[in-house]
Design an enzyme around this catalytic site. Structure first.
Site, mmCIF file in Angstrom:
data_model
loop_
_atom_site.group_PDB
_atom_site.id
_atom_site.type_symbol
_atom_site.label_atom_id
_atom_site.label_comp_id
_atom_site.label_asym_id
_atom_site.label_seq_id
_atom_site.Cartn_x
_atom_site.Cartn_y
_atom_site.Cartn_z
ATOM 1 N N HIS A 1 28.061 10.849 101.476
ATOM 2 C CA HIS A 1 28.663 11.142 99.882
ATOM 3 C C HIS A 1 29.268 12.672 99.968
ATOM 4 C CE1 HIS A 1 25.341 7.764 97.699
ATOM 5 N NE2 HIS A 1 25.838 7.387 98.666
ATOM 6 N N GLU B 1 28.011 15.023 97.728
ATOM 7 C CA GLU B 1 27.180 16.037 97.662
ATOM 8 C C GLU B 1 26.792 16.195 99.497
ATOM 9 O OE1 GLU B 1 26.521 13.351 94.305
ATOM 10 O OE2 GLU B 1 27.500 12.668 96.582
ATOM 11 N N CYS C 1 23.408 10.563 92.703
ATOM 12 C CA CYS C 1 22.298 9.211 93.932
ATOM 13 C C CYS C 1 21.421 10.063 93.333
ATOM 14 C CB CYS C 1 22.563 8.416 94.318
ATOM 15 S SG CYS C 1 23.109 8.693 95.542
ATOM 16 N N CYS D 1 21.252 12.060 97.009
ATOM 17 C CA CYS D 1 21.441 13.364 96.611
ATOM 18 C C CYS D 1 20.931 14.264 95.739
ATOM 19 C CB CYS D 1 23.373 13.265 96.200
ATOM 20 S SG CYS D 1 24.139 11.971 97.689
#
Length: 143
Positions: free
Chosen positions: A47, A49, A77, A80
């Site tokens: 992801h 992040e 999410c 993260c």
């Protein structure tokens, strides 16, 4: 946030869900920026992040990003959000909310859990309309 949006657009151009993230130091230096790369890397943890946090930590040579801020185009999410807590990010800014997959204002609300060791300052809704439109356009084109 403009850099995070640019990273999100670049992710979309690669066929990735358009999410971008940028880590900035206390003095305003951009330490890292990334867009989603889950498809490209065949890695469900890639992801934006996570990639930006990893790159910033590597650049600083430290596992804690205590005086750093994270800008991301979508509410993080749960995975993260937990990484943000572990990295000790000072401030978290995000664009669009994520009622289905978010982990900050939605879902498990990671930072509200008693087991969460660090809670960053939260600033939702930054460039929210543009962030949400990138996602809507991406998924509309795929249907």
């Amino acid at each position: 946030m403009a850099l995070a949006l640019a990273a999100a657009r670049a992710a979309a151009a690669r066929g990735e869900v358009p999410v971008g993230a940028v880590v900035v130091s206390a003095d305003g230096e951009v330490l890292a920026e990334a867009g989603n790369r889950t498809e490209d890397l065949s890695d469900p943890t890639a992801h934006a992040e996570m990639l930006a946090i990893r790159a910033a930590a590597h650049k600083l040579g430290a596992a804690r990003l205590v005086e750093c801020d994270l800008y991301v185009t979508l509410e993080p999410c749960p995975m993260c959000a937990q990484a943000i807590s572990f990295a000790r990010i000072r401030r978290l800014y995000w664009g669009a909310s994520d009622p289905k997959g978010g982990g900050v204002e939605h879902g498990p609300r990671i930072f509200d859990q008693p087991t969460c060791h660090h809670r960053p300052e939260l600033y939702p809704g930054l460039s929210e309309r543009e962030s949400a439109e990138l996602l809507r356009a991406f998924f509309k084109a795929r249907r």
